[in-house]
Design an enzyme around this catalytic site. Sequence first.
Site, PDB file in Angstrom:
ATOM      1  N   GLY A   1       0.690  -1.196   0.069  1.00  0.00           N
ATOM      2  CA  GLY A   1       0.143   0.009  -0.206  1.00  0.00           C
ATOM      3  C   GLY A   1       0.805   1.237  -0.144  1.00  0.00           C
ATOM      4  O   GLY A   1       0.302   2.280   0.466  1.00  0.00           O
TER       5      GLY A   1
ATOM      6  N   SER B   1      -8.117  -1.166  12.235  1.00  0.00           N
ATOM      7  CA  SER B   1      -9.148   0.091  11.848  1.00  0.00           C
ATOM      8  C   SER B   1      -9.969   0.031  13.201  1.00  0.00           C
ATOM      9  O   SER B   1     -10.808  -0.648  13.406  1.00  0.00           O
ATOM     10  CB  SER B   1      -9.582  -0.335  10.550  1.00  0.00           C
ATOM     11  OG  SER B   1     -10.760   0.665  10.335  1.00  0.00           O
TER      12      SER B   1
ATOM     13  N   GLU C   1     -12.733   1.146  12.500  1.00  0.00           N
ATOM     14  CA  GLU C   1     -14.058   0.581  11.839  1.00  0.00           C
ATOM     15  C   GLU C   1     -14.569  -0.972  12.435  1.00  0.00           C
ATOM     16  O   GLU C   1     -15.553  -1.356  12.523  1.00  0.00           O
ATOM     17  CB  GLU C   1     -13.938   0.251  10.431  1.00  0.00           C
ATOM     18  CG  GLU C   1     -14.195   1.482   9.703  1.00  0.00           C
ATOM     19  CD  GLU C   1     -15.698   2.014   9.615  1.00  0.00           C
ATOM     20  OE1 GLU C   1     -16.529   1.550   9.386  1.00  0.00           O
ATOM     21  OE2 GLU C   1     -16.018   3.196   9.899  1.00  0.00           O
TER      22      GLU C   1
ATOM     23  N   TYR D   1     -15.812  -4.455   4.896  1.00  0.00           N
ATOM     24  CA  TYR D   1     -14.555  -4.125   5.137  1.00  0.00           C
ATOM     25  C   TYR D   1     -14.100  -4.386   6.637  1.00  0.00           C
ATOM     26  O   TYR D   1     -13.119  -4.788   6.797  1.00  0.00           O
ATOM     27  CB  TYR D   1     -14.483  -2.555   4.834  1.00  0.00           C
ATOM     28  CG  TYR D   1     -13.187  -1.731   5.527  1.00  0.00           C
ATOM     29  CD1 TYR D   1     -11.874  -1.885   4.744  1.00  0.00           C
ATOM     30  CD2 TYR D   1     -13.135  -1.025   6.382  1.00  0.00           C
ATOM     31  CE1 TYR D   1     -10.836  -1.190   5.130  1.00  0.00           C
ATOM     32  CE2 TYR D   1     -12.181  -0.400   7.160  1.00  0.00           C
ATOM     33  CZ  TYR D   1     -10.837  -0.381   6.221  1.00  0.00           C
ATOM     34  OH  TYR D   1      -9.801   0.141   6.682  1.00  0.00           O
TER      35      TYR D   1
HETATM   36  P1  NAP Z   1      -5.517   4.299   0.820  1.00  0.00           P
HETATM   37  O1  NAP Z   1      -5.063   5.655   0.618  1.00  0.00           O
HETATM   38  O2  NAP Z   1      -6.677   3.568   0.091  1.00  0.00           O
HETATM   39  O3  NAP Z   1      -4.233   3.225   0.209  1.00  0.00           O
HETATM   40  C1  NAP Z   1      -4.500   1.872   0.204  1.00  0.00           C
HETATM   41  C2  NAP Z   1      -3.228   1.214  -0.573  1.00  0.00           C
HETATM   42  O4  NAP Z   1      -3.529  -0.171  -0.895  1.00  0.00           O
HETATM   43  C3  NAP Z   1      -2.923   1.878  -2.114  1.00  0.00           C
HETATM   44  O5  NAP Z   1      -1.801   1.996  -2.403  1.00  0.00           O
HETATM   45  C4  NAP Z   1      -3.627   0.914  -2.880  1.00  0.00           C
HETATM   46  O6  NAP Z   1      -3.004   0.781  -4.251  1.00  0.00           O
HETATM   47  C5  NAP Z   1      -3.328  -0.420  -2.130  1.00  0.00           C
HETATM   48  N1  NAP Z   1      -3.982  -1.603  -2.451  1.00  0.00           N
HETATM   49  C6  NAP Z   1      -5.265  -1.721  -2.868  1.00  0.00           C
HETATM   50  N2  NAP Z   1      -5.638  -3.002  -3.052  1.00  0.00           N
HETATM   51  C7  NAP Z   1      -4.178  -3.622  -3.028  1.00  0.00           C
HETATM   52  C8  NAP Z   1      -4.007  -5.066  -3.599  1.00  0.00           C
HETATM   53  N3  NAP Z   1      -4.938  -5.898  -3.969  1.00  0.00           N
HETATM   54  N4  NAP Z   1      -2.667  -5.276  -3.394  1.00  0.00           N
HETATM   55  C9  NAP Z   1      -1.869  -4.575  -2.848  1.00  0.00           C
HETATM   56  N5  NAP Z   1      -2.167  -3.125  -2.648  1.00  0.00           N
HETATM   57  C10 NAP Z   1      -3.097  -2.534  -2.861  1.00  0.00           C
HETATM   58  O7  NAP Z   1      -5.449   3.822   2.419  1.00  0.00           O
HETATM   59  P2  NAP Z   1      -4.710   4.582   3.717  1.00  0.00           P
HETATM   60  O8  NAP Z   1      -5.674   5.686   4.078  1.00  0.00           O
HETATM   61  O9  NAP Z   1      -3.506   4.885   3.295  1.00  0.00           O
HETATM   62  O10 NAP Z   1      -4.978   3.444   4.486  1.00  0.00           O
HETATM   63  C11 NAP Z   1      -3.706   2.574   4.875  1.00  0.00           C
HETATM   64  C12 NAP Z   1      -4.194   1.334   5.626  1.00  0.00           C
HETATM   65  O11 NAP Z   1      -4.584   1.675   6.914  1.00  0.00           O
HETATM   66  C13 NAP Z   1      -5.204   0.630   4.759  1.00  0.00           C
HETATM   67  O12 NAP Z   1      -5.233  -0.848   5.031  1.00  0.00           O
HETATM   68  C14 NAP Z   1      -6.504   0.877   5.707  1.00  0.00           C
HETATM   69  O13 NAP Z   1      -7.645   0.147   5.518  1.00  0.00           O
HETATM   70  C15 NAP Z   1      -5.868   1.183   6.806  1.00  0.00           C
HETATM   71  N6  NAP Z   1      -6.697   2.279   7.839  1.00  0.00           N
HETATM   72  C16 NAP Z   1      -6.849   3.343   7.155  1.00  0.00           C
HETATM   73  C17 NAP Z   1      -7.282   4.540   8.174  1.00  0.00           C
HETATM   74  C18 NAP Z   1      -7.568   5.807   7.727  1.00  0.00           C
HETATM   75  O14 NAP Z   1      -8.198   6.666   8.160  1.00  0.00           O
HETATM   76  N7  NAP Z   1      -6.767   6.376   6.642  1.00  0.00           N
HETATM   77  C19 NAP Z   1      -7.942   4.107   9.444  1.00  0.00           C
HETATM   78  C20 NAP Z   1      -7.679   2.936   9.955  1.00  0.00           C
HETATM   79  C21 NAP Z   1      -7.065   1.876   9.079  1.00  0.00           C
HETATM   80  P3  NAP Z   1      -3.647   1.752  -5.153  1.00  0.00           P
HETATM   81  O15 NAP Z   1      -2.896   3.250  -5.231  1.00  0.00           O
HETATM   82  O16 NAP Z   1      -3.233   1.340  -6.659  1.00  0.00           O
HETATM   83  O17 NAP Z   1      -5.100   1.918  -5.134  1.00  0.00           O
HETATM   84  O1  G4F Z   2     -14.593   9.219   5.025  1.00  0.00           O
HETATM   85  P1  G4F Z   2     -15.243   8.201   5.171  1.00  0.00           P
HETATM   86  O2  G4F Z   2     -15.708   7.426   3.710  1.00  0.00           O
HETATM   87  O3  G4F Z   2     -14.394   7.145   6.075  1.00  0.00           O
HETATM   88  P2  G4F Z   2     -14.865   5.863   7.137  1.00  0.00           P
HETATM   89  O4  G4F Z   2     -16.242   5.132   6.747  1.00  0.00           O
HETATM   90  O5  G4F Z   2     -14.816   6.286   8.598  1.00  0.00           O
HETATM   91  O6  G4F Z   2     -13.492   4.950   6.933  1.00  0.00           O
HETATM   92  C1  G4F Z   2     -12.273   5.615   6.956  1.00  0.00           C
HETATM   93  O7  G4F Z   2     -12.015   5.346   8.318  1.00  0.00           O
HETATM   94  C2  G4F Z   2     -11.729   4.037   8.663  1.00  0.00           C
HETATM   95  C3  G4F Z   2     -11.128   4.177  10.198  1.00  0.00           C
HETATM   96  O8  G4F Z   2     -12.361   4.347  11.157  1.00  0.00           O
HETATM   97  C4  G4F Z   2     -10.739   3.330   7.961  1.00  0.00           C
HETATM   98  F1  G4F Z   2     -10.517   1.964   8.266  1.00  0.00           F
HETATM   99  C5  G4F Z   2     -11.375   3.436   6.361  1.00  0.00           C
HETATM  100  O9  G4F Z   2     -10.459   2.467   5.622  1.00  0.00           O
HETATM  101  C6  G4F Z   2     -11.307   4.839   5.986  1.00  0.00           C
HETATM  102  O10 G4F Z   2     -10.321   5.436   6.021  1.00  0.00           O
HETATM  103  O11 G4F Z   2     -16.787   8.416   5.934  1.00  0.00           O
HETATM  104  C7  G4F Z   2     -16.812   9.077   7.149  1.00  0.00           C
HETATM  105  C8  G4F Z   2     -18.130   9.046   7.590  1.00  0.00           C
HETATM  106  C9  G4F Z   2     -18.925   8.061   7.609  1.00  0.00           C
HETATM  107  O12 G4F Z   2     -20.109   7.993   8.622  1.00  0.00           O
HETATM  108  C10 G4F Z   2     -20.109   8.295   6.173  1.00  0.00           C
HETATM  109  O13 G4F Z   2     -21.361   7.734   6.495  1.00  0.00           O
HETATM  110  O14 G4F Z   2     -18.778  10.161   6.457  1.00  0.00           O
HETATM  111  C11 G4F Z   2     -19.928  10.023   6.271  1.00  0.00           C
HETATM  112  N1  G4F Z   2     -20.309  10.539   5.217  1.00  0.00           N
HETATM  113  C12 G4F Z   2     -21.407  11.376   4.689  1.00  0.00           C
HETATM  114  N2  G4F Z   2     -21.425  11.616   3.498  1.00  0.00           N
HETATM  115  C13 G4F Z   2     -19.756  10.120   3.934  1.00  0.00           C
HETATM  116  C14 G4F Z   2     -20.385  11.147   2.908  1.00  0.00           C
HETATM  117  N3  G4F Z   2     -18.539   9.335   3.573  1.00  0.00           N
HETATM  118  C15 G4F Z   2     -18.334   9.482   2.165  1.00  0.00           C
HETATM  119  N4  G4F Z   2     -17.116   8.797   1.901  1.00  0.00           N
HETATM  120  N5  G4F Z   2     -19.110  10.261   1.227  1.00  0.00           N
HETATM  121  C16 G4F Z   2     -19.993  10.931   1.661  1.00  0.00           C
HETATM  122  O15 G4F Z   2     -20.596  11.497   0.822  1.00  0.00           O
END
Ligand code: NAP
Ligand code: G4F
Length: 342
Positions: free
Chosen positions: A8, A130, A132, A153
Amino acid sequence: MKRALITGITGQDGSYLAEFLMQKGYEVHGIKRRSSSFNTDRVNSIYEDRHESDARFFLHYGDLTDGSSLTRLLTRIQPDEVYNLGAQSHVRVSFDVPEYTADSVAMGTLRLLESIHQAGLPCRFYQASSSEMYGSTPPPQNELTAFHPRSPYACAKVFGHQLAVNYRESYGLHASCGILFNHESPRRGETFVTRKITRAAARIKLGLQDKLYLGNLDAKRDWGFAGDYVRAMWMMLQQDTPDDYVIGTGESHSVREFVELTFSYLDLDWRRYVAIDPRYFRPAEVDHLHGDPSKARRVLGWTPEVSFAELVVMMIESDLAELNRTLKGGPEAMRAAVGVGD
Ligand code: NAP
Ligand code: G4F
């Protein structure tokens, strides 16, 4: 020199982590997926030509859905630290592509852990768990809070999390899980709610858009800055004993608050521009996530440095600057910059 392998690496966190590790003197290897268009925007600034003798940054083709690619890369690279950040990470999209989400998030973690185990690699492992996973369990959430996942997810993340714990307990693998609450940045994917809001508000301010359609404005999240959170990932792997940690700010805000703050910073009345589209409601919502990061503070000495208000302003200013750069490029650059997807 320590060697790290990041799945990633082209994502938000992967790019910040790669920069952080490069600054610490690591040799950084990242797995990128084959894509029909360039997908390395976020790491272009640290890209190094591998023909240079002092190159410390390497990208390799691979995929979490392809175990053979993981085994080949682990064996060849022999990393000291493996960070498993790769995922189909969009919660709403996971209802549309549940099998692929489970394959990359849950089975992908299994493939990686089993490859490490079979190869007998003495590396340390970080699992991107996460908040989540807590789903409908009431806040505040800490390491002892029960999981109640509310999406494909989140179910897949629970599997990956429990598996990492299991490999630690079964085989003594130095595996740590970071249960990270939402973290954002100017590099956040454009379809997550924070970036969708700051990008649309900046476009509205510049007269390029007149409406922003959102879903549930009442959901609350604990939003921090991604740059702070990758530091916590690294800190976990520097501990003698592997463990699991909640990483969050200890504050939560509603989507409505995020909208209000963004539009008011730009001197806009959000009620004139924001409309609700039920298409963005989820089959099952996670109403309130609010982390209790006291264990990370006590054991790791980790605290976030960027506040909620600073994060919102950082994202708006970055979107404004990017749009202004694009506007200067003329109509062709504008057309190229309009992505589709929601
Ligand atoms: P992101 O921006 O969506 O990045 C996801 C990465 O995974 C990208 O590099 C994507 O590649 C790669 N990927 C997707 N499918 C894959 C596959 N089949 N094989 C190999 N690589 C793959 O996510 P992020 O926000 O950086 O989050 C990083 C990690 O933390 C994720 O596991 C996410 O679920 C977890 N997480 C995120 C948050 C948050 O708030 N950001 C919170 C908790 C946990 P492409 O660039 O080609 O799409
Ligand atoms: O920004 P979101 O899509 O993030 P969500 O669902 O919290 O997930 C992110 O955080 C997780 C950690 O808790 C990660 F594990 C996950 O990979 C990802 O990075 O949505 C946040 C909130 C939700 O409740 C959603 O229903 O915003 C609400 N929302 C309202 N309007 C929306 C929208 N979300 C999205 N994406 N788009 C909308 O138009």
